[in-house]
Motif scaffolding. Structure first.
Motif, short mmCIF file in Angstrom:
data_model
loop_
_atom_site.label_atom_id
_atom_site.label_comp_id
_atom_site.label_asym_id
_atom_site.label_seq_id
_atom_site.Cartn_x
_atom_site.Cartn_y
_atom_site.Cartn_z
N PRO A 411 0.83 -1.21 0.00
CA PRO A 411 0.00 0.00 0.00
C PRO A 411 0.86 1.26 0.00
N ALA A 412 0.37 2.29 -0.65
CA ALA A 412 1.14 3.52 -0.80
C ALA A 412 1.47 4.17 0.54
N TRP A 413 0.59 4.00 1.52
CA TRP A 413 0.78 4.67 2.82
C TRP A 413 1.76 3.93 3.73
N PHE A 414 2.13 2.70 3.35
CA PHE A 414 2.87 1.86 4.28
C PHE A 414 4.34 2.27 4.34
N PRO A 415 4.94 2.28 5.55
CA PRO A 415 6.33 2.72 5.69
C PRO A 415 7.30 1.82 4.91
N GLU A 416 8.35 2.40 4.40
CA GLU A 416 9.39 1.69 3.67
C GLU A 416 10.08 0.71 4.62
N GLY A 417 10.44 -0.45 4.11
CA GLY A 417 11.21 -1.41 4.89
C GLY A 417 10.41 -2.22 5.90
N ARG A 418 9.10 -2.26 5.79
CA ARG A 418 8.28 -3.02 6.76
C ARG A 418 7.49 -4.13 6.06
N ASP A 419 8.05 -4.70 5.00
CA ASP A 419 7.35 -5.76 4.27
C ASP A 419 7.02 -6.95 5.15
N SER A 420 7.84 -7.19 6.16
CA SER A 420 7.60 -8.34 7.03
C SER A 420 6.24 -8.24 7.72
N MET A 421 5.78 -7.04 7.98
CA MET A 421 4.45 -6.89 8.58
C MET A 421 3.35 -7.25 7.60
N ILE A 422 3.56 -6.96 6.32
CA ILE A 422 2.53 -7.24 5.33
C ILE A 422 2.30 -8.74 5.21
N VAL A 423 3.39 -9.49 4.95
CA VAL A 423 3.22 -10.94 4.80
C VAL A 423 3.01 -11.61 6.15
#
Length: 536
Positions: A411-423
């Motif tokens: 998502p555009a609003w999501f902080p950079e470098g936090r992909d681990s939270m998404i998956v």
């Protein structure tokens, strides 16, 4: 499926020999100072292979009955792993778990909680909050769920420590913990300790949990502990995020500290975010953010000179470095390696000779260091977002399997470098699901490292996968149609062999490893609890 370990090892070796020349037949040696079980430590053994020699389930694909096919236990919050003890005098075993607010001891067979030890100074999180998380994750869409987790749950994980633990040969549960010196400013460093827990009545699994001992690490170890293992002469081996290796004797009376940065020219400090791997000869393997490093433990101190067998190899990095704990491959008379994924946006897999480099060895294409036995880019469909993993390489024989943990969207609003939270939280939704699993193999005759197969059907969301050699199956926690699943992959062909649908977000593995117990049952920790599949 009550296969004893020795029989399983023999069967695995015989099966391996029958498969062909590209299959190594020797399993990783058992560490006599770890508990006698399939899972006494994170990633199963000191070699950190994450595979077991026995069997796993093979029953048909189906939607699992939540009352007949699955046992779910509300054992506590964010407990990663829950290793298995060795047998007690009466033949029973227990599982131990450590989380944000408690330590638990669970009966291996009945899955009943035997004892809870509340950690001092921590808020005790009740099951009501867990039920709210499940409800939100099961009813909100992917973006809404991610926003809710980011605001309400992510702050809780800031206090998480003790993810890597061991059960020693005395059936004691040992945790490395790190607490911030100043909770409001973690840049000031951490105070770390080794903590030993066990049974209040020795040899009685039903007795209460008691704390046996604690030792604090010296102030020079300022990084949070990110991994723990045990040497083959009985020392606990820990690695901190600032690159300090710490060896602590089994009785916590002696301690040695080594700074990995001292081995690397022009480097004052390194960053480490994965656990430590150990071989039977004292080799200690750590992946920093730019280098693969071998240090040697001689039983009294660390050795880092070339004559001792220590070495350093740089690997490609465009991100925060390797997401893999090093995994060992090859034992006995076999070719012997250590393997990691690199830090490129579209990751590669690096296979290093872990001892002497063969005379005249020419490094593979793309690298110029002969320490590399093999180096390949992953061939999973390269999504725009990249292909990276947060799991150690799954190794069995000369095979090495990697999974992609990069979400297919962000998502555009999501902080950079936090992909681990998404998956970690909403990866089961098609919007952000990561795709891809690939296996590589070393051919000892051709002396070549190559891709064996690619599976783009399976989505391995966030779990560290496992493998059962006797069943020739790899297993991971996946997602299909917005529901959590357990996926079985044929280790030889790469085909999706089984899909067992679990459903609810209570079955989210949240970066825990999926494990195989001594009876061949799959189990893993999940949100606010523990899941075990009761299938053959």
């Amino acid at each position: 499926m009550r296969t004893k370990l020795k029989k399983a090892v023999l069967t695995s070796v015989m099966a391996s020999m029958a498969i062909g020349s590209v299959f190594a037949g020797n399993p990783a040696p058992l560490n006599p100072y770890l508990a006698d079980s399939n899972n006494p430590i994170g990633h199963n053994n000191s070699a950190q292979q994450t595979s077991v020699p026995g069997e796993g389930p093979t029953s048909p694909s189906r939607v699992l009955d939540p009352y007949q096919d699955v046992t779910w236990l509300a054992s506590g919050t964010f407990q990663f792993g829950q290793p298995t003890s060795g047998p007690y005098p009466d033949g029973r075993r227990v599982l131990w778990g450590s989380g944000i607010d408690r330590i638990v001891k669970i009966d291996y067979e009945t899955h009943d909680v035997l004892s809870i030890y509340k950690l001092p100074g921590r808020d005790y999180l009740n099951m009501g909050m867990g039920l709210e998380v499940f409800e939100k994750m099961d009813t909100l869409d992917a973006d809404q769920g991610l926003q809710w987790v980011f605001q309400n749950v992510a702050p809780l994980m800031a206090d998480l420590s003790g993810a890597y633990t061991v059960i020693n040969s005395d059936n004691q549960f040992v945790i490395g913990r790190s607490d911030p010196i100043d909770p409001s400013d973690k840049s000031k460093g951490f105070r770390s300790s080794v903590n030993v827990y066990g049974d209040a009545v020795e040899g009685d699994p039903d007795s209460q949990i008691t704390k046996y001992d604690t030792v604090y690490l010296p102030d020079e170890v300022s990084g949070s502990l990110v991994g723990m293992n045990m040497t083959f002469d009985g020392w606990y081996m820990m690695i901190a995020g600032d690159g300090k290796l710490v060896a602590v004797s089994k009785r916590l009376r002696r301690m040695e500290v080594f700074d990995i940065a001292s081995m690397i020219d022009g480097v004052d400090q390194v960053t480490v975010r994965n656990s430590v791997t150990i071989d039977e000869d004292g080799g200690v393997y750590v992946a920093t953010e730019n280098y693969m490093v071998k240090v040697v433990w001689d039983g009294r101190k660390f050795r880092s000179g070339k004559r001792s067998g220590a070495w350093v190899a740089k690997y490609p990095n465009e991100t925060t470095g390797s997401g893999s704990t090093p995994s060992l491959m090859g034992f006995g008379e076999e070719d012997q390696f250590v393997v990691i994924t690199d830090g490129k946006k579209h990751m590669g897999i690096a296979l290093f000779w872990r001892n002497e480099i063969p005379d005249g060895w020419v490094p593979p294409e793309g690298v110029d260091d002969p320490r590399y036995a093999g180096y390949l880019n992953t061939s999973m469909v390269p999504l725009e977002e990249g292909t990276q993993t947060e799991q150690s390489v799954l190794v069995n024989g000369y095979g090495a399997m990697v999974v992609n943990n990069t979400p297919s969207g962000r998502p555009a609003w999501f902080p950079e470098g936090r992909d681990s939270m998404i998956v970690g939280w909403v990866g089961h939704h098609d919007t952000y699901k990561p795709y891809g699993v690939e296996k590589f193999e070393w051919d000892p005759v051709a002396r070549e490292f190559k891709s064996a197969w690619i599976n783009m059907d399976v989505s391995s969301l966030n779990a560290a996968p496992t493998m059962a050699a006797q069943s020739d199956m790899a297993y991971t926690v996946g997602g299909r149609d917005g529901k959590y699943t357990v996926e079985a992959i044929d280790w030889t062909t790469g085909e999706t062999a089984r899909t067992w649908v679990l459903g609810s977000s209570r079955f989210n593995s949240l970066y825990a490893g999926i494990l195989i117990d001594m009876e061949g049952r799959l189990h893993y920790t999940s949100l606010w609890g523990k899941t075990r599949l009761e299938i053959d």
